[in-house]
Scaffold this motif. Structure first.
Motif, PDB file in Angstrom:
ATOM      1  N   THR A   1       0.698 -11.705   7.041  1.00 50.85           N
ATOM      2  CA  THR A   1       0.959 -10.367   7.222  1.00 50.85           C
ATOM      3  C   THR A   1       2.653  -9.992   6.146  1.00 50.85           C
ATOM      4  OG1 THR A   1       2.968 -11.573   8.972  1.00 50.85           O
ATOM      5  CG2 THR A   1       1.128  -9.994   9.654  1.00 50.85           C
ATOM      6  N   SER A   2       2.697 -10.931   5.949  1.00 45.74           N
ATOM      7  CA  SER A   2       3.484 -11.295   3.718  1.00 45.74           C
ATOM      8  C   SER A   2       2.796 -11.173   2.924  1.00 45.74           C
ATOM      9  CB  SER A   2       4.650 -12.118   4.196  1.00 45.74           C
ATOM     10  OG  SER A   2       4.311 -13.438   3.626  1.00 45.74           O
ATOM     11  N   GLY A   3       2.230  -9.998   2.626  1.00 42.71           N
ATOM     12  CA  GLY A   3       2.348  -9.434   1.089  1.00 42.71           C
ATOM     13  C   GLY A   3       3.499  -9.975  -0.296  1.00 42.71           C
ATOM     14  N   PRO A   4       2.844  -9.736  -0.953  1.00 37.90           N
ATOM     15  CA  PRO A   4       3.805  -9.575  -2.475  1.00 37.90           C
ATOM     16  C   PRO A   4       4.921  -8.383  -1.926  1.00 37.90           C
ATOM     17  CG  PRO A   4       1.862  -8.553  -2.575  1.00 37.90           C
ATOM     18  CD  PRO A   4       1.449  -9.227  -1.019  1.00 37.90           C
ATOM     19  N   ALA A   5       6.099  -8.601  -2.512  1.00 37.24           N
ATOM     20  CA  ALA A   5       7.048  -7.765  -2.105  1.00 37.24           C
ATOM     21  C   ALA A   5       6.622  -6.845  -2.270  1.00 37.24           C
ATOM     22  CB  ALA A   5       8.530  -8.869  -2.842  1.00 37.24           C
ATOM     23  N   PHE A   6       7.500  -5.671  -2.130  1.00 36.97           N
ATOM     24  CA  PHE A   6       7.286  -4.286  -1.873  1.00 36.97           C
ATOM     25  C   PHE A   6       7.965  -3.836  -3.413  1.00 36.97           C
ATOM     26  CE2 PHE A   6       7.881   0.087  -1.342  1.00 36.97           C
ATOM     27  CZ  PHE A   6       6.861   0.659  -2.093  1.00 36.97           C
ATOM     28  N   ASP A   7       7.548  -3.236  -4.796  1.00 40.55           N
ATOM     29  CA  ASP A   7       8.408  -3.314  -5.403  1.00 40.55           C
ATOM     30  C   ASP A   7       8.982  -1.329  -5.555  1.00 40.55           C
ATOM     31  OD1 ASP A   7       9.434  -1.726  -8.113  1.00 40.55           O
ATOM     32  OD2 ASP A   7       7.564  -2.700  -9.319  1.00 40.55           O
ATOM     33  N   ILE A   8      10.290  -1.132  -5.413  1.00 41.40           N
ATOM     34  CA  ILE A   8      10.286   0.615  -5.043  1.00 41.40           C
ATOM     35  C   ILE A   8      10.574   1.361  -5.920  1.00 41.40           C
ATOM     36  CG2 ILE A   8      11.464  -0.910  -3.488  1.00 41.40           C
ATOM     37  CD1 ILE A   8      14.357   0.104  -4.276  1.00 41.40           C
ATOM     38  N   THR A   9      10.309   0.489  -7.595  1.00 44.03           N
ATOM     39  CA  THR A   9      10.561   1.544  -8.867  1.00 44.03           C
ATOM     40  C   THR A   9       9.353   1.961  -8.932  1.00 44.03           C
ATOM     41  OG1 THR A   9       9.898  -0.579 -10.514  1.00 44.03           O
ATOM     42  CG2 THR A   9      11.546  -0.372  -9.658  1.00 44.03           C
ATOM     43  N   LEU A  10       7.818   1.894  -7.877  1.00 43.16           N
ATOM     44  CA  LEU A  10       6.620   2.477  -9.114  1.00 43.16           C
ATOM     45  C   LEU A  10       6.413   3.649  -7.992  1.00 43.16           C
ATOM     46  CD1 LEU A  10       4.198  -0.660  -7.125  1.00 43.16           C
ATOM     47  CD2 LEU A  10       4.291   0.249  -9.420  1.00 43.16           C
ATOM     48  N   PRO A  11       5.829   4.455  -9.047  1.00 42.57           N
ATOM     49  CA  PRO A  11       6.471   5.510  -8.092  1.00 42.57           C
ATOM     50  C   PRO A  11       5.043   5.581  -7.648  1.00 42.57           C
ATOM     51  CG  PRO A  11       4.064   5.178 -10.309  1.00 42.57           C
ATOM     52  CD  PRO A  11       5.094   4.308 -10.092  1.00 42.57           C
ATOM     53  N   GLY A  12       5.388   6.901  -6.745  1.00 43.56           N
ATOM     54  CA  GLY A  12       4.170   7.149  -5.320  1.00 43.56           C
ATOM     55  C   GLY A  12       3.036   7.668  -5.705  1.00 43.56           C
ATOM     56  N   ARG A  13       2.431   7.755  -3.908  1.00 43.18           N
ATOM     57  CA  ARG A  13       0.816   8.007  -4.615  1.00 43.18           C
ATOM     58  C   ARG A  13       0.738   9.273  -3.873  1.00 43.18           C
ATOM     59  NH1 ARG A  13      -1.252   3.188  -1.722  1.00 43.18           N
ATOM     60  NH2 ARG A  13      -1.258   1.899  -2.976  1.00 43.18           N
ATOM     61  N   TRP A  14      -0.440  10.057  -4.833  1.00 47.97           N
ATOM     62  CA  TRP A  14      -0.266  11.337  -4.267  1.00 47.97           C
ATOM     63  C   TRP A  14      -1.561  11.681  -3.678  1.00 47.97           C
ATOM     64  CZ3 TRP A  14       1.798  15.975  -4.419  1.00 47.97           C
ATOM     65  CH2 TRP A  14       1.229  17.254  -4.128  1.00 47.97           C
TER      66      TRP A  14
END
Ligand code: DAH
Length: 337
Positions: free
Chosen positions: A86-99
């Motif tokens: 359940t614990s993946g790598p930390a989420f990078d909130i600076t990544l651009p969103g996926r369209w």
């Protein structure tokens, strides 16, 4: 080994198993106590030198320790595995969103909406009726005699209770006139069903837009003028409308309606099969027998009706060569609209 020392080892072993924070750390705990050179083995070895009276207690304590520790190690292993899932790598909130892509209106729905807008601007209201119809509404009230070929089960889908999937939108005319006194001016877009073998221009499930205008002095000239105005709003001022004499049981006289080919401008091309014209639907002046069937006085009213093929119009409007493309739901095709 003294019983109190064994008890201390027991406590420590369970605590270490509970607190191990990785699979490797847990394995180290297991080896420390349970391997052949582990502490449990040391306890067993101490039996040799213990007083005979103490031996049973020491043996039992060692066995209890082994069993409880094994259990603790297994439970801890499951916990760690669950957490790893359940614990993946930390989420990078600076990544651009996926369209995710934008949906679009299906060309059939779009054509119905476009036509409804034009007819509304001409004073029509939009009515509808059920897809499952009675033979009365679909055939009898529309002046089809008992043996009429359209009633054949090889052409019409019948349900077990004798009802049927409507073969055209014309039964909405019947329902509307039964429920409303004249004058009426409606269109009724919707699905229709026929036992046709699918090919480039036929589908067993397609759409029509029914039209009905009944008042006291409606003529064939109104029909032609209104459909010509409609066509010009849909396809541009240059489009021409042609009536060819035809027969429908529920109109007299009856015509088939052609629009000049939108693709070649009437010169002749593959879409119009070199004729310069494309058949869009049928129309005519409502037959007096229909008025009688719905309870109108045939001496008091006149009116026109038409039924236009939605897929036909969408195909010439967008230049779509095969009706089946409209029903395959291939996103590469649909994304173009
Ligand atoms: N219901 C006819 C058909 O499906 C089309 C049609 C013809 C509708 C003439 C009408 C009409 O309202 O007046 O082939």
């Amino acid at each position: 080994m003294q019983p109190d020392e064994i008890a201390r080892i027991h406590e420590e072993a369970l605590a270490e198993a509970r607190e191990a924070d990785s699979a490797d750390a847990l394995e180290a705990v297991r080896l420390k106590y349970l391997s052949r050179k582990g502490l449990v083995q040391d306890i067993m070895a101490s039996l040799k030198t213990a007083a005979p009276a103490d031996r049973p207690a020491i043996g039992q304590a060692a066995n209890r320790l082994r069993a409880e520790l094994l259990d603790a190690v297994n439970r801890r292993r499951e916990k760690l595995a669950e957490a790893a899932e359940t614990s993946g790598p930390a989420f990078d909130i600076t990544l651009p969103g996926r369209w995710p892509g934008l949906g679009s209106i299906h060309p059939v729905s779009g054509m119905i909406a476009q036509c409804a807008d034009i007819f509304r601007s001409m004073g029509f209201t939009v009515a509808d009726g059920p897809d499952i119809e009675t033979a009365f509404h679909n055939f009898d009230a529309l002046n089809h005699p008992p043996g009429h070929p359209a009633r054949d089960p090889r052409d019409t889908f019948y349900l077990e209770d004798g009802t049927l999937l409507r073969t055209h939108t014309s039964p909405v005319q019947v329902r509307y006139m039964q429920a409303h006194p004249p004058p009426v001016r409606i269109i009724a877009p919707g699905r229709t069903y026929r036992r046709d073998t699918p090919d480039a221009t036929h589908s067993s499930n397609f759409h029509q837009i029914e039209g009905l205008y009944v008042a006291d002095r409606v003529s064939l000239a109104d029909l032609k003028g209104d459909l010509t105005y409609f066509a010009s709003q849909l396809l541009g001022a240059r489009v021409q409308v042609r009536f060819r004499p035809h027969f429908f049981p529920f109109t007299e006289p009856s015509v088939e309606v052609d629009f000049s080919c939108h693709v070649c401008g009437g010169q002749g091309c593959r879409v119009c099969k070199q004729s310069g014209w494309i058949e869009i639907g049928g129309a005519g002046m409502v037959d007096p027998n229909v008025y009688t069937a719905v309870g109108y006085d045939p001496e008091a009213v006149t009116g026109y009706a038409f039924g236009l093929g939605v897929e036909r119009m969408a195909m010439i409007f967008h230049g779509i060569p095969d009706i089946r493309l409209l029903y395959e739901n291939d996103v590469r095709f649909l994304a173009q609209f």
